[in-house]
Every structure is written in C-alpha cells, then in structure tokens.
Design a protein around this motif. Sequence first.
Motif, short mmCIF file in Angstrom:
data_model
loop_
_atom_site.label_atom_id
_atom_site.label_comp_id
_atom_site.label_asym_id
_atom_site.label_seq_id
_atom_site.Cartn_x
_atom_site.Cartn_y
_atom_site.Cartn_z
N ALA A 1 10.46 13.32 2.60
CA ALA A 1 9.25 12.86 1.91
C ALA A 1 8.42 14.06 1.50
CB ALA A 1 8.47 11.92 2.81
N ASP A 2 9.05 14.97 0.77
CA ASP A 2 8.36 16.18 0.35
C ASP A 2 7.48 15.88 -0.86
OD1 ASP A 2 10.33 15.66 -1.45
OD2 ASP A 2 11.16 17.68 -1.48
N SER A 3 6.69 16.83 -1.21
CA SER A 3 5.81 16.71 -2.36
C SER A 3 6.62 16.56 -3.63
CB SER A 3 5.00 17.98 -2.48
OG SER A 3 3.66 17.73 -2.42
N ALA A 4 6.22 15.66 -4.48
CA ALA A 4 6.85 15.52 -5.78
C ALA A 4 6.22 16.54 -6.70
CB ALA A 4 6.64 14.11 -6.32
N THR A 5 7.01 17.47 -7.20
CA THR A 5 6.49 18.50 -8.09
C THR A 5 7.13 18.32 -9.44
OG1 THR A 5 6.29 20.01 -6.24
CG2 THR A 5 6.27 20.98 -8.43
N THR A 6 6.29 18.26 -10.46
CA THR A 6 6.81 18.08 -11.80
C THR A 6 6.20 19.10 -12.73
OG1 THR A 6 5.10 16.47 -12.26
CG2 THR A 6 7.19 15.60 -11.50
N ASP B 252 12.15 17.37 -18.90
CA ASP B 252 12.85 16.11 -19.00
C ASP B 252 14.03 16.13 -18.02
OD1 ASP B 252 12.99 13.63 -20.06
OD2 ASP B 252 14.17 14.20 -21.82
N PRO B 253 14.15 15.13 -17.14
CA PRO B 253 15.21 15.14 -16.13
C PRO B 253 16.55 14.69 -16.70
CG PRO B 253 13.96 13.14 -15.95
CD PRO B 253 13.29 13.97 -17.02
N GLU B 254 17.59 15.23 -16.17
CA GLU B 254 18.94 14.75 -16.42
C GLU B 254 19.62 14.71 -15.07
OE1 GLU B 254 20.22 13.46 -19.10
OE2 GLU B 254 18.38 13.86 -20.20
N SER B 255 19.92 13.52 -14.59
CA SER B 255 20.40 13.37 -13.22
C SER B 255 21.81 13.88 -13.00
CB SER B 255 20.33 11.90 -12.79
OG SER B 255 21.29 11.16 -13.49
N ASP C 115 3.39 12.71 -19.62
CA ASP C 115 4.57 11.92 -19.99
C ASP C 115 5.86 12.56 -19.46
OD1 ASP C 115 2.83 10.27 -21.31
OD2 ASP C 115 3.57 10.73 -23.33
N GLY C 116 5.98 13.88 -19.61
CA GLY C 116 7.15 14.58 -19.11
C GLY C 116 7.28 14.46 -17.60
N ALA C 117 6.14 14.57 -16.90
CA ALA C 117 6.14 14.44 -15.44
C ALA C 117 6.56 13.03 -15.03
CB ALA C 117 4.77 14.78 -14.89
N ALA C 118 6.07 12.02 -15.75
CA ALA C 118 6.43 10.64 -15.44
C ALA C 118 7.93 10.42 -15.63
CB ALA C 118 5.64 9.68 -16.32
N ARG C 119 8.49 10.97 -16.70
CA ARG C 119 9.94 10.83 -16.93
C ARG C 119 10.74 11.52 -15.83
NH1 ARG C 119 10.82 8.58 -21.80
NH2 ARG C 119 9.18 8.82 -23.36
N LYS C 120 10.27 12.68 -15.41
CA LYS C 120 10.97 13.42 -14.37
C LYS C 120 10.91 12.65 -13.04
CE LYS C 120 11.47 17.93 -12.29
NZ LYS C 120 11.10 19.32 -12.32
N LEU C 121 9.75 12.09 -12.70
CA LEU C 121 9.63 11.31 -11.46
C LEU C 121 10.52 10.07 -11.52
CD1 LEU C 121 5.80 11.49 -10.75
CD2 LEU C 121 7.62 12.44 -9.34
N ALA D 46 0.88 -1.17 0.00
CA ALA D 46 0.00 0.00 0.00
C ALA D 46 0.91 1.21 0.00
CB ALA D 46 -0.90 0.00 1.23
N LEU D 47 0.55 2.22 -0.78
CA LEU D 47 1.41 3.38 -0.99
C LEU D 47 0.60 4.65 -0.87
CD1 LEU D 47 4.22 4.39 -2.27
CD2 LEU D 47 3.01 4.31 -4.43
N SER D 48 1.19 5.67 -0.27
CA SER D 48 0.58 6.99 -0.20
C SER D 48 1.64 8.01 -0.60
CB SER D 48 0.11 7.26 1.24
OG SER D 48 -0.36 8.58 1.35
N MET D 49 1.27 8.93 -1.50
CA MET D 49 2.24 9.92 -1.94
C MET D 49 1.54 11.21 -2.36
SD MET D 49 3.44 8.54 -5.69
CE MET D 49 4.38 9.99 -6.12
N ALA D 50 2.28 12.30 -2.29
CA ALA D 50 1.79 13.61 -2.75
C ALA D 50 2.52 13.92 -4.04
CB ALA D 50 2.07 14.68 -1.70
N ALA D 51 1.78 14.43 -5.02
CA ALA D 51 2.41 14.75 -6.30
C ALA D 51 1.70 15.93 -6.94
CB ALA D 51 2.37 13.55 -7.23
N SER D 52 2.41 16.59 -7.81
CA SER D 52 1.89 17.71 -8.57
C SER D 52 2.32 17.53 -10.02
CB SER D 52 2.46 19.01 -8.00
OG SER D 52 2.09 20.10 -8.81
#
Length: 177
Positions: free
Chosen positions: A156-161, A165-168, A127-133, A45-51
């Motif tokens: 465990a801060d809010s995931a904001t996207t 496109d991410p580049e680590s 799609d861009g948000a998913a790639r960034k996450l 079971a998972l709980s998360m905050a996202a934008s």
Amino acid sequence: MELTETYTLPVSQQRTWEALNDTAILRASIPGCESIEADGENAFALSMAASVGPVKARFKGRMLLTDIDAPRTYTIVFEGQGGVAGFGSGNARVTLEPDGAASTRLTYTASAQVGGKLAQIGSRLVDGAARKLAGEFFRRFNALVSGEAGAEAPPADSATTDGADPESGDAQMKRNT
C-alpha cells in the motif's frame, strides 16, 4: 475530466463482479490505498496517499454504489478531500459483459472534477495521472482475480504519477480504448 476505457479480463462476469465488491481486492488494487472499509449499505470509506506532479497528499473519501444491476452494472459516486492539496469528486459508470465463457469485458466512463492545488496544476497533468492510476489499478486487479503466479497484494505504497500514459503489458488483459 472525462475518461472512458474498456478492459477484457480473463475471468467470468460473476467473478469480476464479486472482485469489484471485495474490499480486500480493491485495497490491493488501488494504488496508494491505505484503507477501504464498508461505511453503510453500498458505501465505502477510503483513505489513500497520492502524488500528482508536485502535489502530494493523503486523501480521505467516500464511495457510494448506485444504480446497481448485479452482475452487470453500477455507478460509483465518489468524493475525497486532500487538505491543502484540494478535493476531487465525480462518478463512474461500470458495465460488465460476458466475452466468451471465461472472460469479461469491463467498460467504464468516469467524470471527475478537482479543486484546490490539483486544479491549479493543469488538466493535462491531472488527466494523465488519472489514466496512469486507472492503468495500474487494472494491472493489479487483473493479476489478483486471474490468480497469476506471484499475484500477491501489492504494498500500500504511495501512488505516484507523473502524468505519463500507462501501458500495462500484461498478456492476459487486453486494454481496448
């Protein structure tokens, strides 16, 4: 939405497998994760905050691991509800292959569907948000499993996207897409 990526991690296949099944490592690696707990055999079971763009929500969901062939592969089946923000569901096939004695090539192919407000904001932004996450997850995951200096559990801060496109930029993790 379809997403396929490959990462090379600087740890053994067995260590990568163990970390992918460790809820503490997963909680620290998933952007915005508030909790992840075992919920039956091979289920969480998972709980998360996202934008995602203008849509902000807390999502509650479930992940089920299927087609398990330890320490090589499994499929993650997931679903989550974000109230008025909408919902998401899908699956991801994860494959681990040794890449030398001390590194692992992780490849995943994910397929997901979204509904509600998330579907209304457009597939390009989602799609861009998913790639960034995903990029942020692997940056954090790599730091934790490789024991990099200062690799503490991220907050465990809010995931904001914003759809970028991410580049680590991590020297020890190679992203091959």
